[in-house]
Scaffold this motif. Structure first.
Motif, PDB file in Angstrom:
ATOM      1  N   TRP A 475       0.811  -1.257  -0.105  1.00  0.00           N
ATOM      2  CA  TRP A 475      -0.150  -0.039  -0.090  1.00  0.00           C
ATOM      3  C   TRP A 475       0.828   1.197  -0.100  1.00  0.00           C
ATOM      4  O   TRP A 475       0.743   2.277  -0.722  1.00  0.00           O
ATOM      5  N   SER A 476       2.021   1.260   0.746  1.00  0.00           N
ATOM      6  CA  SER A 476       2.544   2.485   1.015  1.00  0.00           C
ATOM      7  C   SER A 476       3.885   2.564   0.261  1.00  0.00           C
ATOM      8  O   SER A 476       4.658   3.581   0.255  1.00  0.00           O
ATOM      9  N   TRP A 477       4.457   1.423  -0.529  1.00  0.00           N
ATOM     10  CA  TRP A 477       5.540   1.375  -1.221  1.00  0.00           C
ATOM     11  C   TRP A 477       5.490   2.307  -2.457  1.00  0.00           C
ATOM     12  O   TRP A 477       4.211   2.654  -3.031  1.00  0.00           O
ATOM     13  N   ASN A 478       6.494   3.080  -2.652  1.00  0.00           N
ATOM     14  CA  ASN A 478       6.261   4.103  -3.848  1.00  0.00           C
ATOM     15  C   ASN A 478       7.886   3.985  -4.563  1.00  0.00           C
ATOM     16  O   ASN A 478       8.866   3.737  -3.972  1.00  0.00           O
ATOM     17  N   SER A 479       7.750   4.542  -5.691  1.00  0.00           N
ATOM     18  CA  SER A 479       9.161   4.563  -6.238  1.00  0.00           C
ATOM     19  C   SER A 479       8.999   5.750  -7.600  1.00  0.00           C
ATOM     20  O   SER A 479       8.004   5.966  -8.199  1.00  0.00           O
ATOM     21  N   THR A 480       9.902   6.472  -7.455  1.00  0.00           N
ATOM     22  CA  THR A 480      10.025   7.499  -8.598  1.00  0.00           C
ATOM     23  C   THR A 480      11.040   7.099  -9.989  1.00  0.00           C
ATOM     24  O   THR A 480      11.296   8.228 -10.730  1.00  0.00           O
ATOM     25  N   SER A 481      11.405   5.967  -9.995  1.00  0.00           N
ATOM     26  CA  SER A 481      12.463   5.661 -10.853  1.00  0.00           C
ATOM     27  C   SER A 481      11.797   5.745 -12.276  1.00  0.00           C
ATOM     28  O   SER A 481      10.581   5.507 -12.581  1.00  0.00           O
ATOM     29  N   PRO A 482      12.534   5.912 -13.121  1.00  0.00           N
ATOM     30  CA  PRO A 482      12.012   6.370 -14.564  1.00  0.00           C
ATOM     31  C   PRO A 482      11.544   5.253 -15.425  1.00  0.00           C
ATOM     32  O   PRO A 482      10.721   5.493 -16.254  1.00  0.00           O
ATOM     33  N   SER A 483      11.554   4.007 -14.868  1.00  0.00           N
ATOM     34  CA  SER A 483      11.168   2.749 -15.935  1.00  0.00           C
ATOM     35  C   SER A 483      10.566   1.654 -15.037  1.00  0.00           C
ATOM     36  O   SER A 483      10.800   1.705 -13.753  1.00  0.00           O
ATOM     37  N   ILE A 484       9.534   1.000 -15.476  1.00  0.00           N
ATOM     38  CA  ILE A 484       8.973  -0.235 -14.620  1.00  0.00           C
ATOM     39  C   ILE A 484      10.039  -1.246 -14.701  1.00  0.00           C
ATOM     40  O   ILE A 484       9.932  -2.079 -13.457  1.00  0.00           O
ATOM     41  N   VAL A 485      11.127  -1.220 -15.281  1.00  0.00           N
ATOM     42  CA  VAL A 485      12.059  -2.296 -14.950  1.00  0.00           C
ATOM     43  C   VAL A 485      12.776  -1.849 -13.658  1.00  0.00           C
ATOM     44  O   VAL A 485      13.070  -3.035 -12.890  1.00  0.00           O
ATOM     45  N   GLU A 486      13.234  -0.864 -13.531  1.00  0.00           N
ATOM     46  CA  GLU A 486      13.796  -0.291 -12.182  1.00  0.00           C
ATOM     47  C   GLU A 486      12.990  -0.435 -11.117  1.00  0.00           C
ATOM     48  O   GLU A 486      13.310  -0.906  -9.871  1.00  0.00           O
ATOM     49  N   ARG A 487      11.780  -0.076 -11.207  1.00  0.00           N
ATOM     50  CA  ARG A 487      10.880  -0.282 -10.294  1.00  0.00           C
ATOM     51  C   ARG A 487      10.429  -1.614  -9.939  1.00  0.00           C
ATOM     52  O   ARG A 487      10.310  -1.836  -8.584  1.00  0.00           O
ATOM     53  N   ALA A 488      10.373  -2.479 -10.727  1.00  0.00           N
ATOM     54  CA  ALA A 488       9.923  -3.856 -10.440  1.00  0.00           C
ATOM     55  C   ALA A 488      11.197  -4.436  -9.629  1.00  0.00           C
ATOM     56  O   ALA A 488      11.035  -5.303  -8.517  1.00  0.00           O
ATOM     57  N   GLN A 489      12.373  -4.193  -9.863  1.00  0.00           N
ATOM     58  CA  GLN A 489      13.665  -4.686  -9.257  1.00  0.00           C
ATOM     59  C   GLN A 489      13.680  -4.029  -7.841  1.00  0.00           C
ATOM     60  O   GLN A 489      14.018  -4.707  -6.669  1.00  0.00           O
ATOM     61  N   GLU A 490      13.173  -2.754  -7.825  1.00  0.00           N
ATOM     62  CA  GLU A 490      13.390  -2.062  -6.316  1.00  0.00           C
ATOM     63  C   GLU A 490      12.221  -2.809  -5.412  1.00  0.00           C
ATOM     64  O   GLU A 490      12.619  -3.063  -4.352  1.00  0.00           O
ATOM     65  N   LEU A 491      11.051  -3.042  -6.166  1.00  0.00           N
ATOM     66  CA  LEU A 491       9.907  -3.505  -5.393  1.00  0.00           C
ATOM     67  C   LEU A 491      10.562  -5.053  -4.656  1.00  0.00           C
ATOM     68  O   LEU A 491      10.135  -5.348  -3.493  1.00  0.00           O
ATOM     69  N   TRP A 492      10.743  -5.793  -5.523  1.00  0.00           N
ATOM     70  CA  TRP A 492      11.323  -7.265  -5.087  1.00  0.00           C
ATOM     71  C   TRP A 492      12.476  -7.220  -4.057  1.00  0.00           C
ATOM     72  O   TRP A 492      12.521  -7.857  -3.344  1.00  0.00           O
ATOM     73  N   ALA A 493      13.305  -6.210  -4.532  1.00  0.00           N
ATOM     74  CA  ALA A 493      14.566  -5.933  -3.407  1.00  0.00           C
ATOM     75  C   ALA A 493      13.876  -5.513  -2.154  1.00  0.00           C
ATOM     76  O   ALA A 493      14.452  -6.119  -0.823  1.00  0.00           O
ATOM     77  N   ALA A 494      12.909  -4.746  -2.019  1.00  0.00           N
ATOM     78  CA  ALA A 494      12.179  -4.413  -0.764  1.00  0.00           C
ATOM     79  C   ALA A 494      11.548  -5.510  -0.089  1.00  0.00           C
ATOM     80  O   ALA A 494      11.561  -5.815   1.060  1.00  0.00           O
ATOM     81  N   ALA A 495      10.928  -6.594  -1.038  1.00  0.00           N
ATOM     82  CA  ALA A 495      10.284  -7.653  -0.440  1.00  0.00           C
ATOM     83  C   ALA A 495      11.403  -8.691  -0.020  1.00  0.00           C
ATOM     84  O   ALA A 495      11.113  -9.403   1.093  1.00  0.00           O
ATOM     85  N   TYR A 496      12.454  -8.674  -0.350  1.00  0.00           N
ATOM     86  CA  TYR A 496      13.409  -9.466   0.071  1.00  0.00           C
ATOM     87  C   TYR A 496      13.964  -9.078   1.623  1.00  0.00           C
ATOM     88  O   TYR A 496      14.169  -9.679   2.292  1.00  0.00           O
ATOM     89  N   GLU A 497      14.175  -7.801   1.521  1.00  0.00           N
ATOM     90  CA  GLU A 497      14.569  -7.165   2.814  1.00  0.00           C
ATOM     91  C   GLU A 497      13.559  -7.318   3.989  1.00  0.00           C
ATOM     92  O   GLU A 497      14.043  -7.520   5.135  1.00  0.00           O
ATOM     93  N   ARG A 498      12.397  -7.875   3.756  1.00  0.00           N
ATOM     94  CA  ARG A 498      11.183  -8.145   4.619  1.00  0.00           C
ATOM     95  C   ARG A 498      10.920  -9.585   4.726  1.00  0.00           C
ATOM     96  O   ARG A 498      10.213  -9.984   5.563  1.00  0.00           O
ATOM     97  N   GLY A 499      11.561 -10.431   4.010  1.00  0.00           N
ATOM     98  CA  GLY A 499      11.665 -11.947   4.097  1.00  0.00           C
ATOM     99  C   GLY A 499      10.298 -12.405   3.400  1.00  0.00           C
ATOM    100  O   GLY A 499       9.960 -13.594   3.658  1.00  0.00           O
TER     101      GLY A 499
END
Length: 573
Positions: A475-499
């Motif tokens: 709900w509260s995750w957000n990204s301002t990266s210019p491409s969906i490729v970068e945003r997808a990687q950032e989201l999965w990385a954040a999911a990894y950080e949380r287990g």
């Protein structure tokens, strides 16, 4: 002085289990669990000097953090040569067995600081989804957005081989199924329709050939045998990092469909038989869509809609696999309040008649484990707006080409969790590119393959424990990266950080995106501005340790090789 003890445990296990290959893994895991329990004892008494600089700072003993404890477990794993972190649920179970109660503010080892400590032993801990580890970083400019950011993902020879495998089938609509069975009625009927190219992904425990009795129908089949996939491994880092005997082999089929020019992908199981004359493709023009006015339940920042309620499930309560258990009695807004809108559908989930996708809790406790139907026939599709969640599966789902980048199934979780996590990740990212998740009445009837409900319950554990925290985070995750490729990687990385996933999935996702780039897939661009909810949850908050530079170890993820006969017209769509 600890390592000889660990080595002795390993040798003892190996010698004791040589007579039975199945016992090797069981005893090895028991030994590893014993080793980590011994390590936990050392931690509790403050005996940290055996690991040198990992536990000391500035020459003085320091209180171990969760990351340092993870390093200690990692060192045990390395010493025992256990292998990959995603070597099956056994490794996750070991982490749970070896829960280490540490000093104040330090959570359980099995879910880091997000494991909320119980007040007493009369209850348990609650998964809170707080970050407890950082995604690996370096200066390799990751996540990447440039073409061929990972050249090892799919070499040109592999692309040529993949396209040659599908060259005999020239259609815009492709279907993907993974199976270890001979042809089933679900696959045969779809092949006979003549409307779909069907990628059948085999596995090492399945047949070496996939033959239909009808020659014309056979021309619709693109069979990826285990041998074919093994031949791709030296040419594709992506294929080489898919585990065998895994639901994740389906990812190889997605890549083949994309590389052969698919515009729509029907993601299905071989026990889901069509009960409509045809599927609604293309998704852009085939459906009237109504959008929900808001969530059916909103608790703190967990905003959900139980789509099974909209279609009037024949049992109550009734909910899809992966729906938060605390909200299973919630519903949706009255259908007259859903607004007809022209929205772009990225993923269309078909409900399933007779044996729909429900979790093991419902199957074990409900009055009916099967023979479940949806009594309300709804014209078109029902879509969810941004900031409203409902899980979707990989059993009967249509995917638009603009959403192919979101097809990847994680492989460091069980197959009962992988497609649900995929759907939640995809929903959040869909908002950024103007896409929606939508649901339609049953296109298929499931004659379910045999399942052990208790085993399913075990495999679905993360869904019960972690889904609410995941929705709150998304709900509260957000990204301002210019491409969906970068945003997808950032989201999965954040999911990894949380287990929610392990490091192997971060590498696999990078390889997947690189393979799509090599196959000339065109990614959609983020819309501006980012969407915002029309309602606000309470205490919505998130933190992220994810940065723009991500590094992956090369050794991660490497491993060898209505009633029957009653077909509905698609007019109801």
């Amino acid at each position: 002085w600890l390592k000889p003890g660990l080595s002795a445990l390993t040798q003892e296990t190996t010698l004791a289990a040589r007579a039975d290959s199945d016992r090797i893994h069981k005893n090895l895991y028991r030994s590893m669990a014993a080793a980590m329990r011994f390590q936990a004892t050392l931690l509790s008494f403050g005996l940290f000097m055996a690991w040198g600089q990992e536990v000391y700072e500035g020459g003085q003993p320091c209180e171990p953090t969760c990351e340092q404890s993870a390093l200690l477990v990692s060192s045990v794993k390395k010493d025992l040569d256990i292998g990959r972190l995603d070597d099956g649920p056994q490794w996750q179970h070991l982490l749970q067995v070896s829960s280490v109660k540490k000093g104040p503010g330090i959570g359980l080892l099995d879910d880091g600081p997000q494991g909320q400590q119980p007040a007493s032993d009369a209850t348990g801990s609650k998964f809170t989804g707080v970050p407890f580890r950082a995604a690996p970083h370096n200066s390799a400019n990751m996540p990447c957005a440039v073409a061929n950011c990972n050249k090892a993902a799919l070499h040109l020879k592999a692309l040529d081989k993949i396209r040659a495998a599908g060259a005999h089938c020239k259609r815009r609509n492709w279907a993907v199924v993974t199976t270890i069975n001979d042809p089933t009625p679900a696959t045969e009927d779809l092949a006979r329709s003549g409307q779909w190219c069907i990628v059948v992904v085999g596995d090492v425990s399945g047949p070496s050939k996939f033959q239909l009795g009808d020659a014309e129908a056979q021309s619709s089949i693109v069979f990826l045998s285990a041998k074919f996939q093994q031949e791709l491994e030296p040419l594709s880092g992506f294929v080489a990092n898919l585990p065998w005997k895994s639901f994740g082999r389906k990812n190889c089929g997605y890549l083949v469909a994309v590389a052969n020019g698919a515009e729509t992908i029907w993601d299905f199981d071989d026990d889901n038989k069509l009960i409509v004359e045809s599927l609604p493709v293309p998704l852009d023009t085939s459906l009237e869509v109504r959008v929900a006015p808001g969530p059916g339940a909103l608790v703190d920042n967990v905003s959900v809609a139980n789509i099974y309620d909209a279609f009037d499930c024949s049992v109550y309560p009734c909910w899809p696999r992966g729906f938060p258990l605390s909200q299973v009695r919630s519903g949706v807004a009255p259908l007259q309040d859903w607004k007809s809108e022209h929205v772009r559908i990225g993923m269309l989930q078909s409900l399933v008649d007779q044996d729909p996708d429900v979790d093991a809790v419902l199957r074990l406790t409900g009055q009916q484990a099967s023979n479940i139907h949806f009594k309300k026939e709804i014209q078109g599709a029902l879509a969810l707006p941004p900031f409203v969640f409902c899980p979707a599966n990989a059993q009967a789902t249509l995917h638009h080409r603009d959403a192919f980048w979101a097809l990847l199934l994680p492989v460091t979780v069980s197959g009962r969790v992988a497609d649900i996590w995929r759907s939640y990740f995809a929903q959040r990212l869909f908002w950024d590119v103007g896409l929606h998740l939508a649901f339609a009445g049953p296109f298929v009837r499931q004659d379910r393959n045999g399942h052990d409900f208790s085993a399913d319950l075990d495999a679905e554990g993360p869904l019960y424990a972690k889904t609410e925290a995941l929705i709150s985070f998304l709900w509260s995750w957000n990204s301002t990266s210019p491409s969906i490729v970068e945003r997808a990687q950032e989201l999965w990385a954040a999911a990894y950080e949380r287990g929610y996933v392990e490091k192997g999935d971060l590498k696999l996702q990078q390889l997947w995106l690189g393979a799509l780039q090599s196959a000339d897939y065109e990614f959609p661009r983020p819309v501006t501005p980012n969407p915002s909810p029309q309602w606000q949850p309470r205490d919505a908050k998130t933190t992220s340790l994810a940065q723009s530079n991500i590094r992956f170890d090369d050794d991660v993820l490497r491993q060898p090789a209505p009633e029957q006969g009653n077909r509905r017209s698609n007019k109801i769509l």
